[in-house]
Write a protein that holds these residues in place. Structure first.
Motif, PDB file in Angstrom:
ATOM      1  N   PRO A   1       0.802  -1.225   0.000  1.00  0.00           N
ATOM      2  CA  PRO A   1       0.000   0.000   0.000  1.00  0.00           C
ATOM      3  C   PRO A   1       0.836   1.276   0.000  1.00  0.00           C
ATOM      4  CG  PRO A   1      -0.112  -1.074   2.141  1.00  0.00           C
ATOM      5  CD  PRO A   1       0.626  -2.007   1.219  1.00  0.00           C
ATOM      6  N   PHE A   2       2.074   1.197   0.422  1.00  0.00           N
ATOM      7  CA  PHE A   2       2.930   2.375   0.438  1.00  0.00           C
ATOM      8  C   PHE A   2       3.424   2.741  -0.960  1.00  0.00           C
ATOM      9  CE2 PHE A   2       3.314   0.655   4.755  1.00  0.00           C
ATOM     10  CZ  PHE A   2       2.822   1.746   5.443  1.00  0.00           C
ATOM     11  N   ASN A   3       3.335   1.807  -1.904  1.00  0.00           N
ATOM     12  CA  ASN A   3       3.730   2.083  -3.282  1.00  0.00           C
ATOM     13  C   ASN A   3       2.588   2.670  -4.092  1.00  0.00           C
ATOM     14  OD1 ASN A   3       6.368   1.340  -3.102  1.00  0.00           O
ATOM     15  ND2 ASN A   3       6.055  -0.725  -3.862  1.00  0.00           N
ATOM     16  N   SER A   4       1.374   2.486  -3.646  1.00  0.00           N
ATOM     17  CA  SER A   4       0.204   2.926  -4.388  1.00  0.00           C
ATOM     18  C   SER A   4       0.213   4.434  -4.575  1.00  0.00           C
ATOM     19  CB  SER A   4      -1.067   2.500  -3.644  1.00  0.00           C
ATOM     20  OG  SER A   4      -2.202   2.907  -4.352  1.00  0.00           O
ATOM     21  N   GLY A   5       0.243   4.867  -5.829  1.00  0.00           N
ATOM     22  CA  GLY A   5       0.202   6.287  -6.140  1.00  0.00           C
ATOM     23  C   GLY A   5       1.471   7.050  -5.844  1.00  0.00           C
ATOM     24  N   ASN A   6       2.515   6.364  -5.440  1.00  0.00           N
ATOM     25  CA  ASN A   6       3.768   7.043  -5.105  1.00  0.00           C
ATOM     26  C   ASN A   6       4.840   6.864  -6.173  1.00  0.00           C
ATOM     27  OD1 ASN A   6       2.759   7.913  -2.642  1.00  0.00           O
ATOM     28  ND2 ASN A   6       3.402   6.056  -1.593  1.00  0.00           N
ATOM     29  N   GLY A   7       4.434   6.648  -7.412  1.00  0.00           N
ATOM     30  CA  GLY A   7       5.427   6.448  -8.464  1.00  0.00           C
ATOM     31  C   GLY A   7       6.248   5.209  -8.195  1.00  0.00           C
ATOM     32  N   VAL A   8       5.632   4.056  -8.303  1.00  0.00           N
ATOM     33  CA  VAL A   8       6.291   2.783  -7.995  1.00  0.00           C
ATOM     34  C   VAL A   8       7.659   2.725  -8.645  1.00  0.00           C
ATOM     35  CG1 VAL A   8       6.158   0.284  -8.313  1.00  0.00           C
ATOM     36  CG2 VAL A   8       4.083   1.571  -7.821  1.00  0.00           C
ATOM     37  N   ARG A   9       8.607   2.329  -7.863  1.00  0.00           N
ATOM     38  CA  ARG A   9       9.958   2.125  -8.369  1.00  0.00           C
ATOM     39  C   ARG A   9      10.097   0.643  -8.670  1.00  0.00           C
ATOM     40  NH1 ARG A   9      13.716   6.156  -8.977  1.00  0.00           N
ATOM     41  NH2 ARG A   9      15.255   4.752  -8.175  1.00  0.00           N
ATOM     42  N   TYR A  10      10.544   0.332  -9.863  1.00  0.00           N
ATOM     43  CA  TYR A  10      10.689  -1.058 -10.284  1.00  0.00           C
ATOM     44  C   TYR A  10      12.103  -1.530 -10.003  1.00  0.00           C
ATOM     45  CZ  TYR A  10       6.393  -0.021 -12.755  1.00  0.00           C
ATOM     46  OH  TYR A  10       5.111   0.345 -13.058  1.00  0.00           O
ATOM     47  N   SER A  11      12.218  -2.669  -9.347  1.00  0.00           N
ATOM     48  CA  SER A  11      13.523  -3.267  -9.061  1.00  0.00           C
ATOM     49  C   SER A  11      13.925  -4.189 -10.194  1.00  0.00           C
ATOM     50  CB  SER A  11      13.464  -4.073  -7.765  1.00  0.00           C
ATOM     51  OG  SER A  11      13.184  -3.240  -6.678  1.00  0.00           O
ATOM     52  N   CYS A  12      15.221  -4.378 -10.344  1.00  0.00           N
ATOM     53  CA  CYS A  12      15.740  -5.317 -11.330  1.00  0.00           C
ATOM     54  C   CYS A  12      15.234  -6.717 -11.005  1.00  0.00           C
ATOM     55  CB  CYS A  12      17.271  -5.290 -11.306  1.00  0.00           C
ATOM     56  SG  CYS A  12      18.027  -6.412 -12.499  1.00  0.00           S
ATOM     57  N   PHE A  13      15.061  -7.544 -12.016  1.00  0.00           N
ATOM     58  CA  PHE A  13      14.625  -8.926 -11.831  1.00  0.00           C
ATOM     59  C   PHE A  13      15.675  -9.765 -11.100  1.00  0.00           C
ATOM     60  CE2 PHE A  13      12.144  -8.244 -15.942  1.00  0.00           C
ATOM     61  CZ  PHE A  13      10.932  -8.068 -15.287  1.00  0.00           C
ATOM     62  N   GLU A  14      16.929  -9.372 -11.209  1.00  0.00           N
ATOM     63  CA  GLU A  14      18.021 -10.135 -10.618  1.00  0.00           C
ATOM     64  C   GLU A  14      18.237  -9.735  -9.158  1.00  0.00           C
ATOM     65  OE1 GLU A  14      19.966 -12.598 -12.206  1.00  0.00           O
ATOM     66  OE2 GLU A  14      18.329 -12.414 -13.665  1.00  0.00           O
ATOM     67  N   ASP A  15      18.249 -10.720  -8.259  1.00  0.00           N
ATOM     68  CA  ASP A  15      18.412 -10.465  -6.826  1.00  0.00           C
ATOM     69  C   ASP A  15      19.709  -9.732  -6.485  1.00  0.00           C
ATOM     70  OD1 ASP A  15      16.011 -11.605  -6.017  1.00  0.00           O
ATOM     71  OD2 ASP A  15      16.902 -13.592  -5.717  1.00  0.00           O
ATOM     72  N   GLN A  16      20.792 -10.060  -7.174  1.00  0.00           N
ATOM     73  CA  GLN A  16      22.089  -9.470  -6.851  1.00  0.00           C
ATOM     74  C   GLN A  16      22.270  -8.062  -7.418  1.00  0.00           C
ATOM     75  OE1 GLN A  16      21.599 -12.121  -8.780  1.00  0.00           O
ATOM     76  NE2 GLN A  16      22.706 -11.859 -10.695  1.00  0.00           N
ATOM     77  N   CYS A  17      21.316  -7.592  -8.224  1.00  0.00           N
ATOM     78  CA  CYS A  17      21.398  -6.264  -8.827  1.00  0.00           C
ATOM     79  C   CYS A  17      20.494  -5.298  -8.062  1.00  0.00           C
ATOM     80  CB  CYS A  17      20.973  -6.336 -10.296  1.00  0.00           C
ATOM     81  SG  CYS A  17      21.113  -4.763 -11.168  1.00  0.00           S
ATOM     82  N   ASP A  18      21.042  -4.173  -7.624  1.00  0.00           N
ATOM     83  CA  ASP A  18      20.298  -3.202  -6.820  1.00  0.00           C
ATOM     84  C   ASP A  18      19.670  -2.072  -7.635  1.00  0.00           C
ATOM     85  OD1 ASP A  18      20.897  -4.545  -4.462  1.00  0.00           O
ATOM     86  OD2 ASP A  18      22.796  -3.472  -4.224  1.00  0.00           O
ATOM     87  N   GLU A  19      19.721  -2.166  -8.955  1.00  0.00           N
ATOM     88  CA  GLU A  19      19.176  -1.102  -9.807  1.00  0.00           C
ATOM     89  C   GLU A  19      17.667  -0.961  -9.610  1.00  0.00           C
ATOM     90  OE1 GLU A  19      20.731   1.004 -12.091  1.00  0.00           O
ATOM     91  OE2 GLU A  19      22.642   0.256 -11.348  1.00  0.00           O
ATOM     92  N   LYS A  20      17.195   0.299  -9.632  1.00  0.00           N
ATOM     93  CA  LYS A  20      15.763   0.618  -9.559  1.00  0.00           C
ATOM     94  C   LYS A  20      15.435   1.482 -10.772  1.00  0.00           C
ATOM     95  CE  LYS A  20      15.034  -0.465  -5.003  1.00  0.00           C
ATOM     96  NZ  LYS A  20      14.299  -1.628  -4.672  1.00  0.00           N
TER      97      LYS A  20
END
Length: 128
Positions: free
Chosen positions: A76-95
């Motif tokens: 619920p904290f992501n709702s309407g707050n411009g969701v940031r998408y994380s990389c599919f790879e666990d070891q990658c910290d890119e958003k």
């Protein structure tokens, strides 16, 4: 928590599956009476039942995709707050600011094939 045939037989209601001649009839959603050979049961459980979202019932194939799904679709904290998408790879910290940016990153940096089911985080894996 991963299940095995032996463990799942003891901790599920008897009606959840039925053992037949060298096979199992899976009675868990979304299967509902799908018959499969006993040697494929473990793989079937892992692929279709171990990483299912409790909120919407979608199947996410891996625990990592399930975590992304819960964060992006049900937090619920992501709702309407411009969701940031994380990389599919666990070891990658890119958003990323968009799903399309995440796709471009996955293809360019992690060599994902262009025909990968990139919408899996939102839609889950279709049941075959």
């Amino acid at each position: 928590m991963k299940r095995s045939f032996e463990a799942s037989h003891d901790d599920r209601p008897e009606s959840s599956f039925k053992t037949a001649e060298l096979g199992v009839t899976c009675r868990e959603p979304p299967c509902m009476n799908v018959y499969l050979p006993i040697e494929l049961y473990q793989c079937h459980i892992e692929q279709y039942h171990d990483n299912r979202c409790v909120e919407c019932g979608k199947n996410l194939v891996t625990e990592s995709f399930l975590r992304l799904h819960l964060e992006e679709m049900h937090n619920p904290f992501n709702s309407g707050n411009g969701v940031r998408y994380s990389c599919f790879e666990d070891q990658c910290d890119e958003k990323f600011c968009s799903h399309q940016e995440r796709i471009s990153h996955a293809v360019k940096c992690h060599q994902y094939p262009e025909n990968f089911h990139f919408d899996i985080v939102q839609n889950g894996q279709p049941f075959n």
